[in-house]
Design an enzyme around this catalytic site. Structure first.
Site, PDB file in Angstrom:
ATOM      1  N   ASP A  81     -43.996  37.060   6.919  1.00 44.91           N
ATOM      2  CA  ASP A  81     -44.590  37.719   8.086  1.00 44.91           C
ATOM      3  C   ASP A  81     -45.175  39.075   7.717  1.00 44.91           C
ATOM      4  OD1 ASP A  81     -43.872  35.600   9.767  1.00 44.91           O
ATOM      5  OD2 ASP A  81     -41.871  36.435  10.068  1.00 44.91           O
TER       6      ASP A  81
ATOM      7  N   ARG B  78     -35.578  45.329   0.669  1.00 42.55           N
ATOM      8  CA  ARG B  78     -34.795  45.953   1.732  1.00 42.55           C
ATOM      9  C   ARG B  78     -34.173  44.859   2.598  1.00 42.55           C
ATOM     10  NH1 ARG B  78     -39.970  49.668   3.579  1.00 42.55           N
ATOM     11  NH2 ARG B  78     -40.181  50.844   1.641  1.00 42.55           N
TER      12      ARG B  78
END
Length: 297
Positions: free
Chosen positions: A245, A278
């Protein structure tokens, strides 16, 4: 700036981090649990906003604490939520297991997203004002088709992420300008395991394709041109949730800025490379300054 509308899902991601994902009938002990706003639609909206786009979101959240947090997160990220409906259903959730290599397995419970089966008053006008419409398949197909048709009728570029993978109706393909599947989705749609063969088959259905290849980068193919492969930065992945995404959101911004295809793909790959380092989906998405620094390195 690139004006982008996202028609899609909003979910609260319920994420368990484990050493190894459990097999059927097996129980494992996790090392951490987080609730992180997500959903493929919201993820792409946040990614595009962070990358420098002007972004509006069409979708639905529930009248619950998850819904309030989802809306707040989008707004804090710079996404316009005037067309994000609040409905009397639970907000959508995604139940995610992330292993120590950054791989994931996901179960999505649509909730409020299941009510987005049509365009509401004003939605078509919003789409008509955009440079690009981003679509995925976590809301009912009738709304996805309606959105794509509206974009096509107003000359707006339609970018479709065919996930979760499923057969695509001809009327949706006919209104899609750019299809962005990953390798698994491309294989599901075509039956071809080789990305170049899958891309060739997809070009019989849509005019332009980008197949994301994970750490290997991406493959671009368009009618009348030679396929183009662009590598991705090599990084140590912590969590791949939302990487696709992130790539699509950044790609939409880059294409809207009329960057050459190779540059746009490399820029989007830089964004995705930052995101996998992350934890979480929306929480991992880099800002434009970070993408530019990674791209230049």
């Amino acid at each position: 700036m690139t004006d982008i509308v996202v028609l899609g899902s909003t979910n609260m991601d319920l994420v368990a981090y484990v050493e190894k994902a459990p097999q059927r009938g097996e129980t494992v002990t996790g090392r951490e649990f987080r609730t992180i706003p997500g959903g493929k639609g919201a993820n792409q909206a946040i990614a595009a906003a962070h990358a420098g786009g002007t972004v509006s979101m069409i979708g639905a959240v529930g009248n619950d604490s998850f819904g309030a947090r989802l809306r707040s997160t989008l707004e804090h990220s710079g996404v316009n939520t005037d067309h994000l409906r609040t409905v009397e259903f639970p907000s959508g959730t995604a139940h995610i297991v992330v292993d120590e290599e950054g791989g994931n397995a996901i179960v999505v419970v649509p909730g409020a997203n299941g009510t987005v089966d049509h365009l509401a008053p004003g939605d078509e006008g919003l789409i008509a004002s955009a440079d690009a419409l981003l679509l995925q398949l976590e809301i009912p197909l009738p709304a996805v088709v309606a959105g794509a048709r509206a974009a096509r009728s107003h000359g707006v570029r339609t970018i479709l992420t065919p996930a979760p993978a499923q057969p695509l109706p001809p009327e949706l393909l006919a209104a899609t300008d750019l299809l962005v599947p990953n390798e698994h989705e491309a294989t599901t749609l075509t039956g071809r395991t080789d990305p170049r063969e899958a891309a060739a088959a997809l070009l019989e259905l849509v005019p332009e394709v980008v197949i994301t290849l994970g750490a290997a980068g991406s493959l671009h193919a368009a009618r009348g041109t030679e396929p183009l492969t662009v590598t991705a930065p090599q990084v140590a992945a912590v969590d791949s949730t939302g990487a696709g995404d992130t790539f699509v959101g950044a790609l939409a911004v880059a294409l809207g800025e009329e960057r050459p295809v190779r540059e746009a793909l490399a820029w989007a790959a830089a964004a995705a490379a930052l995101s996998v380092q992350r934890p979480g989906a929306s929480a991992s998405m880099p800002y434009r300054s970070e993408i530019e620094k990674q791209y230049a390195s």
